[in-house]
Scaffold this motif. Sequence first.
Motif, PDB file in Angstrom:
ATOM      1  N   THR A  12       0.812  -1.217   0.000  1.00 28.40           N
ATOM      2  CA  THR A  12       0.000   0.000   0.000  1.00 28.40           C
ATOM      3  C   THR A  12       0.846   1.267   0.000  1.00 28.40           C
ATOM      4  O   THR A  12       0.305   2.368  -0.115  1.00 28.40           O
ATOM      5  N   ARG A  14       2.747   4.262  -1.323  1.00 24.49           N
ATOM      6  CA  ARG A  14       2.639   4.968  -2.597  1.00 24.49           C
ATOM      7  C   ARG A  14       3.890   5.763  -2.933  1.00 24.49           C
ATOM      8  O   ARG A  14       4.106   6.119  -4.091  1.00 24.49           O
ATOM      9  N   TRP A  93      -0.466   5.344  -8.406  1.00 26.44           N
ATOM     10  CA  TRP A  93      -1.198   4.479  -7.490  1.00 26.44           C
ATOM     11  C   TRP A  93      -2.458   3.915  -8.114  1.00 26.44           C
ATOM     12  O   TRP A  93      -2.794   2.741  -7.892  1.00 26.44           O
ATOM     13  N   TYR A  97      -3.047  -0.035  -8.145  1.00 22.38           N
ATOM     14  CA  TYR A  97      -4.145  -0.643  -7.391  1.00 22.38           C
ATOM     15  C   TYR A  97      -4.992  -1.534  -8.288  1.00 22.38           C
ATOM     16  O   TYR A  97      -5.437  -2.603  -7.867  1.00 22.38           O
ATOM     17  N   VAL A 210      -4.082  -6.855  -2.968  1.00 19.32           N
ATOM     18  CA  VAL A 210      -4.918  -6.078  -2.055  1.00 19.32           C
ATOM     19  C   VAL A 210      -4.958  -6.790  -0.710  1.00 19.32           C
ATOM     20  O   VAL A 210      -4.511  -7.933  -0.574  1.00 19.32           O
ATOM     21  N   GLU A 215     -11.770  -5.943  -1.715  1.00 19.66           N
ATOM     22  CA  GLU A 215     -11.143  -4.874  -2.479  1.00 19.66           C
ATOM     23  C   GLU A 215     -11.056  -5.173  -3.974  1.00 19.66           C
ATOM     24  O   GLU A 215     -10.900  -4.263  -4.779  1.00 19.66           O
TER      25      GLU A 215
END
Length: 240
Positions: A12, A14, A93, A97, A210, A215
């Motif tokens: 996670t 960034r 990001w 993601y 994730v 998610e």
Amino acid sequence: MKTEPLFRDDATLRSCTASVLSAGPEGIVLDRTVFYAQGGGQPGDTGRLLMPDGSAVAVIDTVKGEGGTILHRVAPGTPLPEIGAEVRAEIDWERRYRLMRMHTALHLLCSLLPGTAVTGGSIGDGKGRLDFDLPEPPDKERLNAALASLVAEDHPVGTLWITEEELDANPGLVRTLSVKPPRGTGRVRLVRIGPEATPIDLQPCGGTHVGSTREVGRVTVVKIENKGRQNRRIALALEG
């Protein structure tokens, strides 16, 4: 001279600050990075490096270099930072993601075809596919319903490490025939979906994922193709 892969322990992240170890036509090497290097079917990250003078250098791809380094590739002619310069590395990001969501979705797909070897695969931005060694194509609607259930059940996604000897003693953990877990460090990283005692999926993987199946969001099997006598290609797409 190695690059510390911060994404391996925390997908996670960034951005991060880092020092430039080298810079040349082949790419920029940092002492640490949040940029995932292409591997295991997952594309390398894109983003930017913020220079000490406030300027920004666009990273157009990230790949593995020699000796445990990670190369941040830039467009030809881009001004390069000096060795030792402190920069801030920032990934795209939103793209990352989506890749994380798709990578986890492909692991869920694997879990729905237990004991079936994976002969190939690719992870894209919002889409992906796996090839399976199957004599007959699976039912598309059944797969879609099962994927939707696994996503809605919000199973945790985590990692753990085992020794190479433990992997050798459990060869069934390796699902992919085309991509073998990297060896030489004495340990192998596993990605687990579901509870530790009864995982839904558990296999070697160095990619980013994730934190829970919810998610992933809505994911759909869009196509099942025959790619040989016993090779079935299953393509997925994310919605949103």
